[in-house]
Design a protein around this motif. Sequence first.
Motif, PDB file in Angstrom:
ATOM      1  N   PHE A 364       0.819  -1.205   0.000  1.00 18.08           N
ATOM      2  CA  PHE A 364       0.000   0.000   0.000  1.00 18.08           C
ATOM      3  C   PHE A 364       0.855   1.259   0.000  1.00 18.08           C
ATOM      4  O   PHE A 364       0.500   2.250  -0.632  1.00 18.08           O
ATOM      5  CB  PHE A 364      -0.936   0.019   1.205  1.00 18.08           C
ATOM      6  N   ALA A 365       1.984   1.231   0.699  1.00 17.37           N
ATOM      7  CA  ALA A 365       2.880   2.390   0.689  1.00 17.37           C
ATOM      8  C   ALA A 365       3.360   2.665  -0.728  1.00 17.37           C
ATOM      9  O   ALA A 365       3.458   3.827  -1.151  1.00 17.37           O
ATOM     10  CB  ALA A 365       4.054   2.142   1.631  1.00 17.37           C
ATOM     11  N   ASN A 366       3.648   1.617  -1.480  1.00 17.43           N
ATOM     12  CA  ASN A 366       4.070   1.795  -2.872  1.00 17.43           C
ATOM     13  C   ASN A 366       2.925   2.296  -3.742  1.00 17.43           C
ATOM     14  O   ASN A 366       3.144   3.130  -4.635  1.00 17.43           O
ATOM     15  CB  ASN A 366       4.615   0.480  -3.431  1.00 17.43           C
ATOM     16  N   LEU A 367       1.703   1.836  -3.490  1.00 19.71           N
ATOM     17  CA  LEU A 367       0.550   2.336  -4.234  1.00 19.71           C
ATOM     18  C   LEU A 367       0.339   3.825  -3.966  1.00 19.71           C
ATOM     19  O   LEU A 367       0.031   4.591  -4.890  1.00 19.71           O
ATOM     20  CB  LEU A 367      -0.705   1.552  -3.850  1.00 19.71           C
ATOM     21  N   ALA A 368       0.490   4.221  -2.714  1.00 26.46           N
ATOM     22  CA  ALA A 368       0.352   5.641  -2.379  1.00 26.46           C
ATOM     23  C   ALA A 368       1.452   6.467  -3.022  1.00 26.46           C
ATOM     24  O   ALA A 368       1.210   7.579  -3.517  1.00 26.46           O
ATOM     25  CB  ALA A 368       0.379   5.814  -0.862  1.00 26.46           C
ATOM     26  N   TYR A 369       2.682   5.933  -3.038  1.00 29.48           N
ATOM     27  CA  TYR A 369       3.808   6.655  -3.633  1.00 29.48           C
ATOM     28  C   TYR A 369       3.613   6.829  -5.136  1.00 29.48           C
ATOM     29  O   TYR A 369       3.958   7.864  -5.705  1.00 29.48           O
ATOM     30  CB  TYR A 369       5.100   5.897  -3.354  1.00 29.48           C
ATOM     31  N   MET A 370       3.042   5.818  -5.795  1.00 31.91           N
ATOM     32  CA  MET A 370       2.794   5.885  -7.238  1.00 31.91           C
ATOM     33  C   MET A 370       1.494   6.609  -7.568  1.00 31.91           C
ATOM     34  O   MET A 370       1.092   6.660  -8.722  1.00 31.91           O
ATOM     35  CB  MET A 370       2.764   4.472  -7.825  1.00 31.91           C
ATOM     36  N   GLU A 371       0.797   7.147  -6.542  1.00 29.81           N
ATOM     37  CA  GLU A 371      -0.431   7.924  -6.693  1.00 29.81           C
ATOM     38  C   GLU A 371      -1.537   7.113  -7.347  1.00 29.81           C
ATOM     39  O   GLU A 371      -2.329   7.620  -8.141  1.00 29.81           O
ATOM     40  CB  GLU A 371      -0.172   9.206  -7.482  1.00 29.81           C
ATOM     41  N   VAL A 372      -1.596   5.828  -7.010  1.00 29.53           N
ATOM     42  CA  VAL A 372      -2.682   4.973  -7.477  1.00 29.53           C
ATOM     43  C   VAL A 372      -3.923   5.159  -6.597  1.00 29.53           C
ATOM     44  O   VAL A 372      -5.038   4.876  -7.012  1.00 29.53           O
ATOM     45  CB  VAL A 372      -2.236   3.495  -7.493  1.00 29.53           C
ATOM     46  N   THR A 373      -3.724   5.651  -5.398  1.00 31.74           N
ATOM     47  CA  THR A 373      -4.834   5.870  -4.469  1.00 31.74           C
ATOM     48  C   THR A 373      -5.654   7.089  -4.883  1.00 31.74           C
ATOM     49  O   THR A 373      -5.320   7.797  -5.833  1.00 31.74           O
ATOM     50  CB  THR A 373      -4.295   6.066  -3.046  1.00 31.74           C
ATOM     51  N   THR A 374      -6.731   7.351  -4.163  1.00 34.01           N
ATOM     52  CA  THR A 374      -7.622   8.475  -4.460  1.00 34.01           C
ATOM     53  C   THR A 374      -6.864   9.797  -4.396  1.00 34.01           C
ATOM     54  O   THR A 374      -6.179  10.085  -3.416  1.00 34.01           O
ATOM     55  CB  THR A 374      -8.786   8.505  -3.457  1.00 34.01           C
ATOM     56  N   GLN A 375      -6.998  10.589  -5.464  1.00 36.52           N
ATOM     57  CA  GLN A 375      -6.284  11.863  -5.538  1.00 36.52           C
ATOM     58  C   GLN A 375      -7.170  13.009  -5.066  1.00 36.52           C
ATOM     59  O   GLN A 375      -8.401  12.976  -5.222  1.00 36.52           O
ATOM     60  CB  GLN A 375      -5.819  12.128  -6.972  1.00 36.52           C
ATOM     61  N   THR A 376      -6.558  14.023  -4.484  1.00 38.36           N
ATOM     62  CA  THR A 376      -7.273  15.197  -3.994  1.00 38.36           C
ATOM     63  C   THR A 376      -6.352  16.398  -4.020  1.00 38.36           C
ATOM     64  O   THR A 376      -5.131  16.263  -3.960  1.00 38.36           O
ATOM     65  CB  THR A 376      -7.780  14.954  -2.554  1.00 38.36           C
ATOM     66  N   GLU A 377      -6.966  17.599  -4.144  1.00 33.23           N
ATOM     67  CA  GLU A 377      -6.155  18.811  -4.127  1.00 33.23           C
ATOM     68  C   GLU A 377      -5.845  19.263  -2.706  1.00 33.23           C
ATOM     69  O   GLU A 377      -5.078  20.200  -2.503  1.00 33.23           O
ATOM     70  CB  GLU A 377      -6.869  19.937  -4.904  1.00 33.23           C
ATOM     71  N   MET A 378      -6.413  18.585  -1.709  1.00 29.83           N
ATOM     72  CA  MET A 378      -6.106  18.911  -0.327  1.00 29.83           C
ATOM     73  C   MET A 378      -4.665  18.535  -0.010  1.00 29.83           C
ATOM     74  O   MET A 378      -4.125  17.570  -0.550  1.00 29.83           O
ATOM     75  CB  MET A 378      -7.046  18.167   0.631  1.00 29.83           C
ATOM     76  N   GLN A 379      -4.055  19.297   0.875  1.00 28.74           N
ATOM     77  CA  GLN A 379      -2.686  19.020   1.292  1.00 28.74           C
ATOM     78  C   GLN A 379      -2.696  18.000   2.429  1.00 28.74           C
ATOM     79  O   GLN A 379      -2.462  18.325   3.590  1.00 28.74           O
ATOM     80  CB  GLN A 379      -1.996  20.324   1.724  1.00 28.74           C
TER      81      GLN A 379
END
Length: 424
Positions: A364-379
Amino acid sequence: MLRMIFIQLWNERKGNVLIFLELLVVSVFLWYMVDTLYVNYKEYERPLGFDISHVYHVRLATVPQSSVDYDTTAIHSHYGGGDFLTLYDRLAHNPSVESVCYTSNNHFHYRGSNSFATFKNDSLARQGYLRHVDPAYFRVFRVKTAHGESWEKLEQALRDNQIVVTGTVAETFFGDAGKAERKEIWITDQGRTDSMAYRIGAVSEPQRYADFSSYDYAYYKPVGTEEAFRNSSAGVADVLNLFIRVKPAADNSRFADDFTREMSQQMRLGNIYLKEVIPMTYYRNEFLRSWVDNIRMYASCILFFLLNVFLGIIGTFWFRTQQRSSEIGLRMAMGASRRNIFRHLFTEGFVLLGIAFVPAAIIFANLAYMEVTTQTEMQLSIAARILWGMGLTLVMIGLMVVIGMGFPAFRAMRMQPADTLHDE
């Protein structure tokens, strides 16, 4: 005890591989869905930039010329816009109404009615919304300035024939809301090829179109002058939206029906009549239906995966308890307490979960790093999202392990050593 459990899990590795893979796959899927719900929740809890509580849409309509009720007098057929303004004034003086405004048909939150615009400054360009409104719009929808002040400054800007931009526009193009005031910005409205320079009279708080939307780029300009309305036809009632903010003491679940019935006569003037009164909460609920359905779908998937974990755990360890009944009976005969047997089986299940959860966390950490997870303009911090998802996922699966292990562990604890050894 841990050393013995690891040895036992290794000796039974063929039987453990399926439950290991199930825990691994389910952890990754659960983590992804928990992360999506977390992002949606963070979006939802942010301020909208407007307030629809106690706000109603007053729908007007015009009598068709083919109707026997059509008023053919010149004052109503050619200058019906004056009738619209008279009805506006009647609403404003109603004892239940706090304030009234109107907007063009191309600005209606929660309805998908929009006009678009392109904001430009040197090489920077952003797509956003054009919103034609009456200056009283900010009063009805409780829109504040970027500095949290009341709506009077926003109203005055439109009355001075200047524009109001949202805080997102001000921060992106000028760096700060205070720096944007009295500056010019080039905007190309929908359907036009050339940009125009507009003077910014005030900056509103950042706004979102709906509860799960991001902050958008938008600007407000006057929908038209009173003189222009008076010289227009009654058809103006078909292209404008009237909104009223009702006094809290007068608002209730029956207000829309009662107000429509009581005002039907007063709101009939010339060829304009009152069609219906609809609370803004109705439009909100309808517009958010698809988002709510998606959230329900994610919640259903989470329950489905948790059920699979529960069935896998209870099936595996129930069978394993039966296979190891003689071992459990021998340990109890040699002095092991029922509590120790119960604790041993639970620890075995949690050790297996921990072994499966480590590679799941890496995936999951790799999925988050590759931006496969839900994207948002929030910081949002990636680390915070990972930790939040990891913690909630671990708690949910751990709960299923506890429930799934409870039945076979309780059964093992209730075994009689003499019976198990006799059967052996």
